[in-house]
Design an enzyme around this catalytic site. Structure first.
Site, PDB file in Angstrom:
ATOM      1  N   CYS A 115       0.841  -1.203   0.000  1.00  0.00           N
ATOM      2  CA  CYS A 115       0.000   0.000   0.000  1.00  0.00           C
ATOM      3  C   CYS A 115       0.879   1.258   0.000  1.00  0.00           C
ATOM      4  O   CYS A 115       1.554   1.517  -0.982  1.00  0.00           O
ATOM      5  CB  CYS A 115      -0.980  -0.034   1.173  1.00  0.00           C
ATOM      6  SG  CYS A 115      -2.343   1.141   0.945  1.00  0.00           S
ATOM      7  N   HIS A 223      -3.610  -5.105   0.438  1.00  0.00           N
ATOM      8  CA  HIS A 223      -3.110  -5.484   1.772  1.00  0.00           C
ATOM      9  C   HIS A 223      -3.103  -7.013   1.929  1.00  0.00           C
ATOM     10  O   HIS A 223      -3.989  -7.568   2.584  1.00  0.00           O
ATOM     11  CB  HIS A 223      -3.970  -4.839   2.868  1.00  0.00           C
ATOM     12  CG  HIS A 223      -3.647  -3.407   3.123  1.00  0.00           C
ATOM     13  ND1 HIS A 223      -2.747  -3.002   4.086  1.00  0.00           N
ATOM     14  CD2 HIS A 223      -4.085  -2.274   2.517  1.00  0.00           C
ATOM     15  CE1 HIS A 223      -2.651  -1.684   4.080  1.00  0.00           C
ATOM     16  NE2 HIS A 223      -3.451  -1.219   3.136  1.00  0.00           N
ATOM     17  N   GLU A 225      -1.451  -8.812   3.855  1.00  0.00           N
ATOM     18  CA  GLU A 225      -1.308  -9.259   5.259  1.00  0.00           C
ATOM     19  C   GLU A 225      -2.663  -9.537   5.899  1.00  0.00           C
ATOM     20  O   GLU A 225      -2.730 -10.251   6.902  1.00  0.00           O
ATOM     21  CB  GLU A 225      -0.509  -8.230   6.074  1.00  0.00           C
ATOM     22  CG  GLU A 225      -1.283  -7.027   6.598  1.00  0.00           C
ATOM     23  CD  GLU A 225      -1.574  -5.988   5.528  1.00  0.00           C
ATOM     24  OE1 GLU A 225      -1.216  -6.200   4.363  1.00  0.00           O
ATOM     25  OE2 GLU A 225      -2.179  -4.939   5.890  1.00  0.00           O
TER      26      GLU A 225
END
Ligand code: MN
Length: 257
Positions: A115, A223, A225
């Site tokens: 990001c 994202h 994660e």
């Protein structure tokens, strides 16, 4: 047993909350857990813009650099005036991350940016950003699944991306099309020299960048994660980065990779 590679993450500024918290640096837990799950030892790097010696000493102990999401980069870093839509900047973090990326690029040390982290890579290498995609990118679809009224979970799959199959990103994902979350309002405007775009949203916005060649320099606009539990392809991004970090570490230590 081989040493686990050490990956540095610059923290972010948390202003003092009177009566509760002194001025602090903070880090989102999901990034740290995703790196740990992939086998890295995450090290949180403080923001000390008046102390380059300490940053350099920390950098030299790192096997790789990881860049997280966060507030907008000060547009002065790419030669623009700040528009009203742009966040209040975090100059200490900008300096820390831009410096780490420039050192890592010069040394071929692996870098993975998420990001804002992808945007930092682009700016550090000489590119520029849309300060607000919705207002500046022609035909923009919605990318800011975080702004009020924020009713979307962080793992909400917001749009597809088309991935260049021959790229490092494409090989790691193992797919030419993936569904991703989208928690950004800025994006790459002018791609930096030496970088290539490797993934695109349906409106054409760049969602993945990398530097071709042997060293690992990869950024994604979404994202991963937040998606590692449900999506093996997203786990492979972290696994591929940590593997590259381990190989680079072994090469520096004189251990055959
Ligand atoms: Mn997006």
């Amino acid at each position: 047993m081989p040493q686990r590679p050490v990956v540095g993450l610059a923290m972010q500024t948390q202003e003092a909350v009177p009566g509760q918290l002194p001025a602090s640096w903070v880090m989102g837990q999901a990034y740290v857990r995703a790196l740990t799950a992939a086998g890295a030892v995450p090290w949180l790097v403080p923001l000390l813009p008046d102390d380059e010696d300490t940053l350099r000493a920390a950098y030299e102990r790192l096997d790789g650099v990881f860049l997280t999401g966060g507030v907008d980069i000060d547009p002065a870093a790419y030669g623009e005036e700040r528009r009203p839509v742009c966040d209040r900047p975090d100059p200490a973090r900008d300096w820390t991350e831009l410096t780490l990326v420039r050192w890592a690029v010069a040394d071929g040390k692996p870098v993975f940016g998420i990001c804002r982290g992808m945007q930092v890579i682009n700016v550090a290498c000489g590119g520029s950003l849309y300060q607000d995609v919705a207002g500046q990118h022609p035909r923009a679809i919605k990318h800011d699944y975080f702004s009020p009224p924020a009713t979307w979970p962080r793992d909400h799959l917001a749009h597809a991306v088309r991935v260049e199959p021959g790229s490092r990103l494409g090989r790691l994902l193992g797919a030419e099309r993936v569904e991703v979350n989208s928690l950004h309002h800025q994006g790459v405007k002018r791609l930096a020299p030496g970088l290539v775009a490797t993934a695109f949203a349906p409106d054409g916005l760049i969602e993945g960048i990398e530097r071709p060649g042997s060293s690992f320099l990869v950024g994604v606009q979404w994202h991963p994660e937040e998606l590692t539990e449900a999506h093996a392809a997203m786990r492979r991004l972290f696994a591929g980065f940590v593997e590259a970090v381990g190989v680079a570490d072994g090469r520096r230590s004189g251990i055959p990779a």
